[in-house]
Design a protein around this motif. Structure first.
Motif, mmCIF file in Angstrom:
data_model
loop_
_atom_site.group_PDB
_atom_site.id
_atom_site.type_symbol
_atom_site.label_atom_id
_atom_site.label_comp_id
_atom_site.label_asym_id
_atom_site.label_seq_id
_atom_site.Cartn_x
_atom_site.Cartn_y
_atom_site.Cartn_z
ATOM 1 N N UNK A 160 0.829 -1.207 0.000
ATOM 2 C CA UNK A 160 0.000 0.000 0.000
ATOM 3 C C UNK A 160 0.860 1.253 0.000
ATOM 4 N N UNK A 161 2.033 1.175 -0.597
ATOM 5 C CA UNK A 161 2.962 2.297 -0.579
ATOM 6 C C UNK A 161 3.004 2.967 -1.953
ATOM 7 N N UNK A 162 2.994 4.293 -1.964
ATOM 8 C CA UNK A 162 2.994 5.074 -3.199
ATOM 9 C C UNK A 162 4.287 5.878 -3.279
ATOM 10 N N UNK A 163 4.933 5.822 -4.427
ATOM 11 C CA UNK A 163 6.170 6.574 -4.659
ATOM 12 C C UNK A 163 5.847 7.974 -5.166
ATOM 13 N N UNK A 164 6.499 8.978 -4.571
ATOM 14 C CA UNK A 164 6.304 10.374 -4.975
ATOM 15 C C UNK A 164 7.683 10.987 -5.202
ATOM 16 N N UNK A 165 7.895 11.531 -6.411
ATOM 17 C CA UNK A 165 9.207 12.073 -6.773
ATOM 18 C C UNK A 165 9.049 13.475 -7.351
ATOM 19 N N UNK A 166 9.917 14.368 -6.938
ATOM 20 C CA UNK A 166 10.039 15.698 -7.529
ATOM 21 C C UNK A 166 11.486 15.945 -7.894
ATOM 22 N N UNK A 167 11.713 16.781 -8.896
ATOM 23 C CA UNK A 167 13.070 16.987 -9.410
ATOM 24 C C UNK A 167 13.522 18.435 -9.304
ATOM 25 N N UNK A 168 14.826 18.590 -9.134
ATOM 26 C CA UNK A 168 15.507 19.869 -9.311
ATOM 27 C C UNK A 168 16.588 19.622 -10.359
ATOM 28 N N UNK A 169 16.362 20.147 -11.551
ATOM 29 C CA UNK A 169 17.270 19.891 -12.673
ATOM 30 C C UNK A 169 18.130 21.131 -12.897
ATOM 31 N N UNK A 170 19.441 20.958 -12.785
ATOM 32 C CA UNK A 170 20.380 22.059 -12.965
ATOM 33 C C UNK A 170 20.964 21.993 -14.373
ATOM 34 N N UNK A 171 20.675 23.007 -15.171
ATOM 35 C CA UNK A 171 21.078 23.040 -16.578
ATOM 36 C C UNK A 171 22.125 24.124 -16.778
ATOM 37 N N UNK A 172 23.308 23.733 -17.237
ATOM 38 C CA UNK A 172 24.309 24.729 -17.597
ATOM 39 C C UNK A 172 23.903 25.388 -18.909
ATOM 40 N N UNK A 173 23.803 26.709 -18.900
ATOM 41 C CA UNK A 173 23.413 27.434 -20.107
ATOM 42 C C UNK A 173 24.623 27.637 -21.015
ATOM 43 N N UNK A 174 24.394 27.534 -22.304
ATOM 44 C CA UNK A 174 25.473 27.622 -23.290
ATOM 45 C C UNK A 174 25.732 29.086 -23.610
ATOM 46 N N UNK A 175 26.630 29.709 -22.856
ATOM 47 C CA UNK A 175 27.037 31.095 -23.096
ATOM 48 C C UNK A 175 28.557 31.140 -23.198
ATOM 49 N N UNK A 176 29.080 32.194 -23.812
ATOM 50 C CA UNK A 176 30.533 32.317 -23.975
ATOM 51 C C UNK A 176 31.221 32.661 -22.658
ATOM 52 N N UNK A 177 30.531 33.440 -21.820
ATOM 53 C CA UNK A 177 31.147 33.879 -20.569
ATOM 54 C C UNK A 177 30.241 33.542 -19.385
ATOM 55 N N UNK A 178 30.785 33.674 -18.203
ATOM 56 C CA UNK A 178 30.058 33.315 -16.989
ATOM 57 C C UNK A 178 28.937 34.310 -16.706
ATOM 58 N N UNK A 179 28.117 33.976 -15.731
ATOM 59 C CA UNK A 179 26.889 34.751 -15.539
ATOM 60 C C UNK A 179 27.141 36.133 -14.936
ATOM 61 N N UNK A 180 28.195 36.305 -14.133
ATOM 62 C CA UNK A 180 28.406 37.595 -13.481
ATOM 63 C C UNK A 180 29.785 38.192 -13.756
ATOM 64 N N UNK A 181 30.544 37.593 -14.692
ATOM 65 C CA UNK A 181 31.858 38.140 -15.023
ATOM 66 C C UNK A 181 32.203 37.772 -16.459
ATOM 67 N N UNK A 182 33.367 38.202 -16.929
ATOM 68 C CA UNK A 182 33.750 37.978 -18.314
ATOM 69 C C UNK A 182 34.616 36.756 -18.532
#
Length: 498
Positions: free
Chosen positions: A10-32
């Motif tokens: 009588x057991x039910x599986x419950x799953x939630x996700x946190x998916x971390x996606x690296x974005x394809x950019x030439x430079x980092x998000x807060x610097x060059x």
């Protein structure tokens, strides 16, 4: 989400996700600093991404544009104004001792993604998707290289500051198989948007929260709809260090079984964070599970509010995989299976349309979906590995379409030689003598095969239709495999029945 409930007792599986996606950019998000991967540790760093005193962040416009594209693709709400926060916690690869991220005002909220699980289309709710910076990376040395057994750990800050999009789903999954299907669909969407490189190491990382809830604690009869009270009462584990679709399915299948076994034996499931040890195929306890209050969020004082009003409307997204699959079925008359193969990546879909525009769509589908992709998969290659040779593949299809070589020779000899040896199709055809044999020569080979094999002829005339296959083989042997088997079959029957 409409889902099949996976139960053990009588057991039910419950799953939630946190998916971390690296974005394809030439430079980092807060610097060059460059985001390109390098084998030299701590090479692409500066005072900003190292968190040195006095260094101030400047937001990368390309990262914001990528985030807006993702928001549009998942049909999310994109507010006119959002802001960044500091998430405070200590970890060796987080140089500032806090992470610049988004908290209660994310750039995307209330989205959804439709996926196919066992032939059924289902909708997964996406609660939020927000921008943040990636930490650095740790290299565990000695002791087998495991996080729990290494002799020491080195820190590489090259990755620190790479733009991340964290996509958080609702707890809509009821099995590890559903998780794998969702991740495959999500990766396709990201690749179509041009904001993600699946070949990049660590480009997709998954944290999964899994709970096991007794069915009697769920309000009502619908185990797909689980109330907040039941979810809050259940202890859950967060499984980290998952880096692939297959890995997610394996890690969650292990954790699902571990928790169900504990519950059925009367043991409590601890609320904790666990590490997925892929080499051993098990999860290992890391630490007790943090709560939101443990991170002490507060607004990032060095970054002003982010406003995307007006600009977000100018950002366009391409035709997405699901829409392209439907169009391929309608426009080219393809089966659902063929359309799925041909839209698995944008490069494959684009190439198919190029070939289908020149030749019969069914012939193009056979050559791209079955022959080309099949041979590439066998060699553990992707279509991107031959991106500069796709014109040669088109030429091979042309040779078949123009009836200059047999499909069998094109597939089994020419295509394989192209992939293994790098030769051009016309060159292979000439070297191997694969040009189609003339009609007179084939007819002569048919007559000779009949004369030389009276037993097979008697069997055919006695009603053994399978004898014709032996005679076809004899003709093919005489013509060096350059005749078309279907044509040979017809010529033999005409000669024998005449």
């Amino acid at each position: 989400m409409t889902a099949q409930t996976v139960q053990q007792g009588d057991l039910v599986t419950v799953i939630g996700l946190e998916v971390h996606v690296q974005l394809e950019t030439d430079t980092k998000i807060f610097c060059g600093c460059a985001t390109e991967q390098t084998d030299e540790p701590n090479e692409n760093v500066c005072p900003v991404c190292l968190g040195l005193p006095g260094a101030l962040p400047v937001l990368n416009e390309a990262a914001v544009e990528a985030a807006v594209k993702i928001g549009k693709a998942i049909d999310a709400d994109i507010p006119e104004e959002t802001r960044f926060h500091r998430k405070n916690y200590y970890y060796p690869d987080l140089p500032k001792n806090f992470q610049i991220t988004q908290y209660d005002e994310p750039i995307c909220a209330d989205g959804e993604l439709e996926v196919s699980v066992e032939g059924e289309r289902r909708t997964v709710a996406i609660e939020r998707a927000h921008l943040e910076e990636d930490p650095g990376s740790l290299q565990h040395v000695g002791g087998g290289g495991g996080i729990d057994s290494a002799e020491y750990t080195l820190v590489d800050y090259n990755r620190a500051g790479t733009p991340l999009m964290e996509i958080v789903t609702a707890p809509d999954f009821r099995s590890p198989a559903e998780v794998r299907a969702f991740l495959a669909e999500l990766e396709e969407v990201l690749e179509y948007l041009g904001v993600f490189d699946a070949e990049r190491d660590g480009s997709l990382r998954i944290d999964a929260n899994l709970s096991i809830i007794p069915e009697e604690e769920i309000d009502g009869d619908d185990t797909d709809e689980i109330g907040e009270e039941a979810l809050a009462a259940a202890n859950r584990t967060e499984v980290k260090n998952i880096s692939s679709h297959k890995g997610a399915e394996k890690a969650l299948a292990y954790e699902e079984t571990r928790q169900k076994n504990a519950i059925q034996r009367g043991r409590a499931v601890e609320q904790e964070t666990r590490h997925w040890d892929e080499s051993r195929g098990i999860t290992v306890s890391m630490r007790s599970k943090e709560e939101e209050k443990d991170y002490r969020y507060f607004e990032e004082a060095d970054l002003p509010p982010l406003r995307v009003s007006g600009w977000k409307d100018e950002i366009a997204i391409p035709e997405l995989p699901s829409a392209r699959r439907e169009r391929f079925q309608e426009e080219y008359g393809l089966s659902e299976e063929a359309a799925s193969k041909l839209t698995s990546t944008k490069q494959v879909a684009d190439f198919y349309e190029d070939v289908a525009g020149e030749f019969d769509p069914d012939l193009a589908a056979t050559w791209v979906a079955d022959n080309l992709l099949g041979e590439l998969n066998y060699r553990d290659m992707e279509i991107t590995d031959i991106a500069d040779r796709l014109e040669e593949v088109s030429r091979l299809v042309e040779l078949v379409a123009e009836d200059e070589i047999t499909a069998k020779n094109a597939r089994e000899t020419v295509l394989r030689s192209m992939l293994d040896d790098g030769n051009a199709p016309d060159e292979i055809v000439e070297q191997e003598g694969l040009g189609k044999t003339g009609e007179d020569e084939v007819q002569q080979a048919v007559v000779e095969a009949i004369d030389e094999n009276p037993d097979a002829v008697d069997d055919y005339e006695s009603g053994d239709d399978g004898a014709i296959n032996f005679l076809v083989g004899q003709v093919m042997q005489k013509t060096g495999g350059s005749a078309d088997p279907g044509d040979v079959n017809q010529l033999l029957r005409a000669e024998l029945d005449g």
